[in-house]
Scaffold this active site. Structure first.
Site, mmCIF file in Angstrom:
data_model
loop_
_atom_site.group_PDB
_atom_site.id
_atom_site.type_symbol
_atom_site.label_atom_id
_atom_site.label_comp_id
_atom_site.label_asym_id
_atom_site.label_seq_id
_atom_site.Cartn_x
_atom_site.Cartn_y
_atom_site.Cartn_z
ATOM 1 N N ARG A 109 0.859 -1.189 0.000
ATOM 2 C CA ARG A 109 0.000 0.000 0.000
ATOM 3 C C ARG A 109 0.891 1.234 0.000
ATOM 4 N NH1 ARG A 109 -2.901 2.755 4.842
ATOM 5 N NH2 ARG A 109 -3.959 4.412 3.705
ATOM 6 N N HIS A 154 -2.793 10.923 1.411
ATOM 7 C CA HIS A 154 -2.449 10.512 2.784
ATOM 8 C C HIS A 154 -1.833 11.722 3.503
ATOM 9 C CE1 HIS A 154 -1.177 6.886 5.393
ATOM 10 N NE2 HIS A 154 -0.845 7.960 6.093
ATOM 11 N N GLU A 200 -7.744 8.231 6.398
ATOM 12 C CA GLU A 200 -8.137 8.720 7.728
ATOM 13 C C GLU A 200 -8.599 10.166 7.781
ATOM 14 O OE1 GLU A 200 -4.915 8.154 10.464
ATOM 15 O OE2 GLU A 200 -5.100 5.983 10.450
ATOM 16 N N ASN A 341 -7.912 1.190 9.487
ATOM 17 C CA ASN A 341 -6.657 1.295 10.239
ATOM 18 C C ASN A 341 -6.999 1.092 11.712
ATOM 19 O OD1 ASN A 341 -5.539 2.012 7.803
ATOM 20 N ND2 ASN A 341 -5.087 4.134 8.367
ATOM 21 N N TYR A 343 -5.153 0.498 15.739
ATOM 22 C CA TYR A 343 -3.956 0.385 16.584
ATOM 23 C C TYR A 343 -4.238 0.178 18.064
ATOM 24 C CZ TYR A 343 -1.210 2.214 12.630
ATOM 25 O OH TYR A 343 -0.612 2.375 11.407
ATOM 26 N N GLU A 416 -3.966 -0.670 7.892
ATOM 27 C CA GLU A 416 -2.816 -0.401 8.772
ATOM 28 C C GLU A 416 -3.032 -1.064 10.117
ATOM 29 O OE1 GLU A 416 -1.788 3.735 9.464
ATOM 30 O OE2 GLU A 416 -2.085 4.200 7.345
ATOM 31 N N TRP A 465 1.690 -1.855 9.264
ATOM 32 C CA TRP A 465 2.361 -0.567 9.283
ATOM 33 C C TRP A 465 3.587 -0.750 10.163
ATOM 34 C CZ3 TRP A 465 1.604 3.869 6.559
ATOM 35 C CH2 TRP A 465 2.466 4.926 6.903
ATOM 36 N N GLU A 472 7.530 9.670 11.314
ATOM 37 C CA GLU A 472 6.254 9.456 12.002
ATOM 38 C C GLU A 472 5.670 10.802 12.473
ATOM 39 O OE1 GLU A 472 4.049 7.103 12.041
ATOM 40 O OE2 GLU A 472 2.853 8.293 13.421
ATOM 41 N N TRP A 473 5.359 11.678 11.515
ATOM 42 C CA TRP A 473 4.680 12.941 11.762
ATOM 43 C C TRP A 473 5.295 13.674 12.957
ATOM 44 C CZ3 TRP A 473 2.682 13.210 7.223
ATOM 45 C CH2 TRP A 473 2.092 12.112 6.628
ATOM 46 N N PHE A 481 8.152 2.337 13.454
ATOM 47 C CA PHE A 481 7.118 1.330 13.180
ATOM 48 C C PHE A 481 7.596 0.254 12.214
ATOM 49 C CE2 PHE A 481 4.115 4.401 14.921
ATOM 50 C CZ PHE A 481 3.096 3.605 15.413
HETATM 51 C C1 FCB Z 1 -1.829 6.330 11.130
HETATM 52 C C2 FCB Z 1 -1.339 7.037 9.872
HETATM 53 C C3 FCB Z 1 0.015 6.564 9.384
HETATM 54 C C4 FCB Z 1 0.964 6.330 10.533
HETATM 55 C C5 FCB Z 1 0.331 5.464 11.593
HETATM 56 C C6 FCB Z 1 1.237 5.142 12.751
HETATM 57 O O1 FCB Z 1 -2.794 7.091 11.763
HETATM 58 O O2 FCB Z 1 -2.263 6.816 8.819
HETATM 59 O O3 FCB Z 1 0.505 7.509 8.470
HETATM 60 O O4 FCB Z 1 1.386 7.535 11.038
HETATM 61 O O5 FCB Z 1 -0.819 6.095 12.080
#
Ligand code: FCB
Length: 519
Positions: A109, A154, A200, A341, A343, A416, A465, A472-473, A481
């Site tokens: 992806r 994205h 997202e 997604n 987590y 993800e 992911w 990571e932003w 990750f």
């Molecule tokens: C998600 C994002 C991805 C990454 C993961 C950890 O929310 O889509 O880009 O940052 O978290």
């Protein structure tokens, strides 16, 4: 019997000195021995353009919102970094495809960098070097037997669109996104058969327009500290434009491309499982509200053409309305599948009719449903170094069953899922490479996925992911990750233990019953 292609891969990997044998460490222990994964199930890894590509000014790419935000506000990113180089996948994708081949995944992806293809949006012309790059990447994936699944957007968009009309706050963005989608279907749709419109919208909007910590950093007190914005109105306007932009792209695909290209299209949302903190009716209702103000906010409109009732009740006039035409279009352009997604999970406490501390989720814009890590002394799952990640695989199974019941008959892809390891000053490279916590996390979540599939949830693919450590932003390069470690001084990729684990998992769970060995 090993195919010729497999032997070539083994040879290539020996020269890269990757381990050839998989370890069985913490192999998944599902109670039913037969694999619920059908033979066409997609096992892959996920990535995004800004987090992976680097090459931020190469071959005609324009500046995007994240380029500008990270350059102008280095202090807002944990290590004061940016995505200028990231994992440099723009230049290293051939090497990365070898890593995927070794891992044994059949799909990848990726996302399109909007400003690489359209540096200034609709008005500035197409950057054909950008198109050429994605063509090369897509072709190379397919040559290696890896299906490309493409996300059109994205989190990154041309800065021009922010400067000109405030991006997602304007309906103009629907036209801009439709144009991007059309260009991508036209140039890549002969080979890309799985499209995701937007990654997202829910998470992006919460961070950008409620808390104001992602670009364009808009919010109001007490939600956050921004120089402009309104956390009680703008999030819902931006989401409305994203939902309609998604519908526009789907409509373009349906009317101009789908018949000939024979692909499918959907959207990706972030989901968390929300468990009521008590058995009281108000806490149970609060947990429902929390899901509605998070994932149903986007999924109800794209599936049913309307917002969840809880949102209408609480937000009143702050929630834009779909015109009857828009509603019709939304229903007509229903997604072919949902991209999920996932987590983490939280406990939820009611703040609508009960006294409540302030905190995440407690506000009007988030549905008056306070998110908690613990109920008394008991945490929802194992807590980690990252405040939002709690290891609670049961929540994943519950979430998938919830989605199956709310949106019956729509297939899902787990777009993800993964574990982030925080790199603290004292963390050693050995600790990063021996990523047993990631293996434990993936093992638990893949067991939960299998249980959900046995419950009847229709899941078509799972994307870890992430392939590599990446940008990571707000955590910059400090939250890792990747299944493969990236050394950011040399950009060398090295497999962590989880590579062997995931490789072995795939080998054991790919259902080969109806595959024909032609060698
Ligand atoms: C998600 C994002 C991805 C990454 C993961 C950890 O929310 O889509 O880009 O940052 O978290």
């Amino acid at each position: 019997m090993k195919s010729f292609a497999n032997l070539v891969t083994i040879f290539l990997l020996q020269s890269l000195s990757l381990p050839l044998y998989s370890s069985c460490l913490h192999q998944s222990s599902s109670d039913d021995s037969s694999s619920p994964f059908p033979s066409d199930f997609l096992f892959g890894t996920a990535s995004s353009a800004y987090q992976y590509e680097g090459a931020y000014l190469t071959d005609g790419k324009g500046l995007n919102n994240w380029d500008v935000f990270s350059h102008e506000n280095p202090g807002k990113i944990l290590d004061e970094s940016n995505g200028d180089i990231a994992a440099d996948q723009y230049h290293r994708f051939m090497e990365d495809i070898q890593l995927m081949t070794y891992l044994g995944v059949n799909s990848y992806r990726l996302s399109i960098s909007w400003s690489r293809v359209l540096p200034k949006g609709r008005t500035g012309g197409i950057n054909y070097l950008g198109i050429k790059h994605y063509n090369s990447l897509i072709d190379a994936l397919i040559r290696n037997g890896i299906k490309p699944l493409v996300t059109l957007n994205h989190f990154d968009y041309p800065q021009e669109l922010e400067n000109r009309f405030k991006s997602w706050l304007s309906p103009e963005m629907q036209m801009e996104f439709g144009y991007l989608a059309d260009i991508c279907f036209k140039h890549f749709g002969d080979r890309v058969k799985h499209w995701f419109t937007i990654n997202e919208p829910n998470q992006q909007i919460i961070l950008s327009y409620i808390k104001g910590i992602f670009p364009p950093a808009r919010c109001s007190m007490p939600y956050g500290n921004c120089s402009q914005g309104n956390s009680e109105t703008e999030p819902f306007i931006a989401a409305h434009n994203m939902i309609l932009a998604h519908a526009k792209a789907v409509q373009i695909y349906r009317t101009k491309y789908q018949k000939a290209q024979r692909g499918i299209i959907g959207i990706v949302v972030q989901t968390s499982w929300f468990e009521p903190v008590s058995d009281s009716i108000v806490d149970k209702k609060a947990a429902e509200r929390a899901i509605s103000f998070y994932s149903n906010w986007i999924l109800d409109p794209v599936v049913y053409g309307k917002y969840p009732e809880e949102m209408v009740d609480i937000l009143g006039a702050a929630l834009p309305q779909f015109s009857s035409n828009e509603m019709k279009n939304l229903k007509k352009s229903k997604s072919d599948f949902l991209g999920i997604n996932h987590y983490t999970s939280y406990f939820i406490q009611d703040c609508l009719s009960s006294p409540c501390n302030s905190g995440e989720g407690a506000s009007r814009s988030e549905g008056f449903a306070l998110k908690l890590d613990r109920k008394g002394n008991v945490s929802i799952g194992e807590l980690t170094d990252v405040s939002w990640q709690h290891i609670h695989p049961q929540g994943f199974r519950k979430m998938l069953n919830y989605l199956k019941d709310r949106y019956p008959n729509i297939p899902m892809f787990i777009t993800e899922n993964g574990y982030g390891q925080l790199q603290k000053p004292e963390t050693t490279v050995e600790e990063l490479m021996n990523d047993t916590k990631r293996i434990q996390y993936m093992s638990g979540y893949l067991d939960a996925l299998q249980a959900a599939m046995r419950d009847g949830v229709n899941v078509k693919g799972y994307f870890a992911w992430s392939l590599l450590d990446n940008f990571e932003w707000l955590y910059g390069y400090k939250l890792r990750f990747g299944l493969f470690h990236v050394d950011y001084t040399t950009l060398k990729r090295t497999p962590k233990q989880s590579v062997s684990w995931y490789k072995n998992f795939i080998e054991q769970h790919v259902n080969t019953a109806d595959l024909i060995d032609i060698y």
